[in-house]
Write a protein that holds these residues in place. Structure first.
Motif, PDB file in Angstrom:
ATOM      1  N   VAL A  52       0.842  -1.191   0.000  1.00 37.23           N
ATOM      2  CA  VAL A  52       0.000   0.000   0.000  1.00 37.23           C
ATOM      3  C   VAL A  52       0.878   1.243   0.000  1.00 37.23           C
ATOM      4  CG1 VAL A  52      -1.965  -1.098   1.156  1.00 37.23           C
ATOM      5  CG2 VAL A  52      -0.207   0.032   2.533  1.00 37.23           C
ATOM      6  N   TYR A  53       0.364   2.302  -0.600  1.00 33.52           N
ATOM      7  CA  TYR A  53       1.043   3.597  -0.646  1.00 33.52           C
ATOM      8  C   TYR A  53       0.364   4.526   0.352  1.00 33.52           C
ATOM      9  CZ  TYR A  53       2.642   1.730  -5.140  1.00 33.52           C
ATOM     10  OH  TYR A  53       3.175   0.938  -6.123  1.00 33.52           O
ATOM     11  N   ILE A  54       1.149   5.111   1.239  1.00 30.62           N
ATOM     12  CA  ILE A  54       0.584   5.980   2.274  1.00 30.62           C
ATOM     13  C   ILE A  54       1.295   7.328   2.265  1.00 30.62           C
ATOM     14  CG2 ILE A  54      -0.022   6.194   4.715  1.00 30.62           C
ATOM     15  CD1 ILE A  54       0.523   3.231   5.036  1.00 30.62           C
ATOM     16  N   GLY A  55       0.534   8.392   2.260  1.00 26.73           N
ATOM     17  CA  GLY A  55       1.108   9.729   2.377  1.00 26.73           C
ATOM     18  C   GLY A  55       1.326  10.073   3.843  1.00 26.73           C
ATOM     19  N   PHE A  56       2.556   9.871   4.331  1.00 26.54           N
ATOM     20  CA  PHE A  56       2.874  10.255   5.707  1.00 26.54           C
ATOM     21  C   PHE A  56       2.926  11.783   5.814  1.00 26.54           C
ATOM     22  CE2 PHE A  56       5.559   6.359   7.243  1.00 26.54           C
ATOM     23  CZ  PHE A  56       4.478   5.531   7.028  1.00 26.54           C
ATOM     24  N   GLU A  57       3.477  12.446   4.810  1.00 28.25           N
ATOM     25  CA  GLU A  57       3.717  13.889   4.722  1.00 28.25           C
ATOM     26  C   GLU A  57       4.743  14.379   5.741  1.00 28.25           C
ATOM     27  OE1 GLU A  57       2.208  13.623   2.206  1.00 28.25           O
ATOM     28  OE2 GLU A  57       0.155  13.046   2.481  1.00 28.25           O
ATOM     29  N   SER A  58       4.483  14.119   7.031  1.00 26.22           N
ATOM     30  CA  SER A  58       5.370  14.615   8.086  1.00 26.22           C
ATOM     31  C   SER A  58       5.294  13.702   9.300  1.00 26.22           C
ATOM     32  CB  SER A  58       4.967  16.039   8.489  1.00 26.22           C
ATOM     33  OG  SER A  58       5.767  16.522   9.566  1.00 26.22           O
ATOM     34  N   GLY A  59       6.333  13.758  10.126  1.00 26.65           N
ATOM     35  CA  GLY A  59       6.301  13.061  11.400  1.00 26.65           C
ATOM     36  C   GLY A  59       6.108  14.012  12.567  1.00 26.65           C
ATOM     37  N   ASP A  60       5.998  15.295  12.271  1.00 28.17           N
ATOM     38  CA  ASP A  60       5.857  16.346  13.286  1.00 28.17           C
ATOM     39  C   ASP A  60       4.377  16.531  13.597  1.00 28.17           C
ATOM     40  OD1 ASP A  60       5.829  18.634  14.827  1.00 28.17           O
ATOM     41  OD2 ASP A  60       6.983  19.861  13.443  1.00 28.17           O
TER      42      ASP A  60
END
Length: 204
Positions: A60-68
């Motif tokens: 699966v492809y997941i848009g994390f974008e940021s960990g903040d």
């Protein structure tokens, strides 16, 4: 609760029907992959995802974008750092690969380095098989564009984005994963295997 459980089962059933249909019509199909979000994965849980894996879903492809978490709240992502790690561990237990996408510049100039460091730590905690780092592109009509117009958000310049990439890589430990920043939006194209290529990437 029952209605929510029924909805989750209905989604799983529909996905299985689609994958079985694909395999029926394309007997030589080698892989089935789809986009997902953290909430999807947490709701489905390990047992449902294992069933999807048995029917052909391998990544699966997941848009994390940021960990903040501050950035994630700002952009109304709908999932925080801890939830994203939990979802990634569920995928691992289910035997489904994780292709994570992160966005350089998502923290703006005010949280540039915090965003990069936290995102690297998120990738370390999630340990995805693939990482794709892209640079944020703000388009007219997007809420973030309106924030830029009002002076509430400033996009980092190209030198700051390359610094973000360095900090991101410094804080990313993958046990056996690929790290890419070769999207057209990026200023420094990278295609590497972690952990063996990490020091080479930092030297670049």
């Amino acid at each position: 609760k029952d209605s929510g459980r029924n909805y989750i089962q209905a989604i799983k059933k529909k996905l299985i029907e689609i994958m079985d249909y694909l395999k029926e019509k394309n007997p030589g199909i080698e892989r089935i992959r789809m986009y997902a979000n953290v909430g999807d994965i947490l709701r489905q849980g390990v047992s449902n995802l294992k069933e999807l894996r048995e029917h052909g879903l391998d990544m699966v492809y997941i848009g994390f974008e940021s960990g903040d978490d501050i950035v994630l709240e700002r952009i109304k992502k709908g999932a925080n750092h801890e939830q994203t790690v939990s979802a990634s561990l569920i995928l691992k237990e289910a035997g489904i690969m994780n292709s994570a996408m992160v966005l350089l510049g998502m923290g703006g100039t005010d949280r540039s380095l915090e965003h990069a460091e936290a995102t690297g730590k998120l990738l370390t905690g999630c340990d995805p098989e693939y990482v794709g780092a892209l640079s944020l592109q703000v388009r007219p009509g997007a809420p973030l564009y309106e924030e830029m117009e009002r002076g509430e958000f400033e996009l980092p310049n190209k030198f700051q984005l390359v610094k973000e990439l360095e900090v991101l890589v410094q804080n990313t430990e993958l046990t056996d994963g690929y790290f890419f920043s070769n999207h057209i939006s990026n200023y420094l194209p990278i295609k590497a295997k972690f952990p063996e290529d990490k020091e080479k990437v930092l030297a670049e």
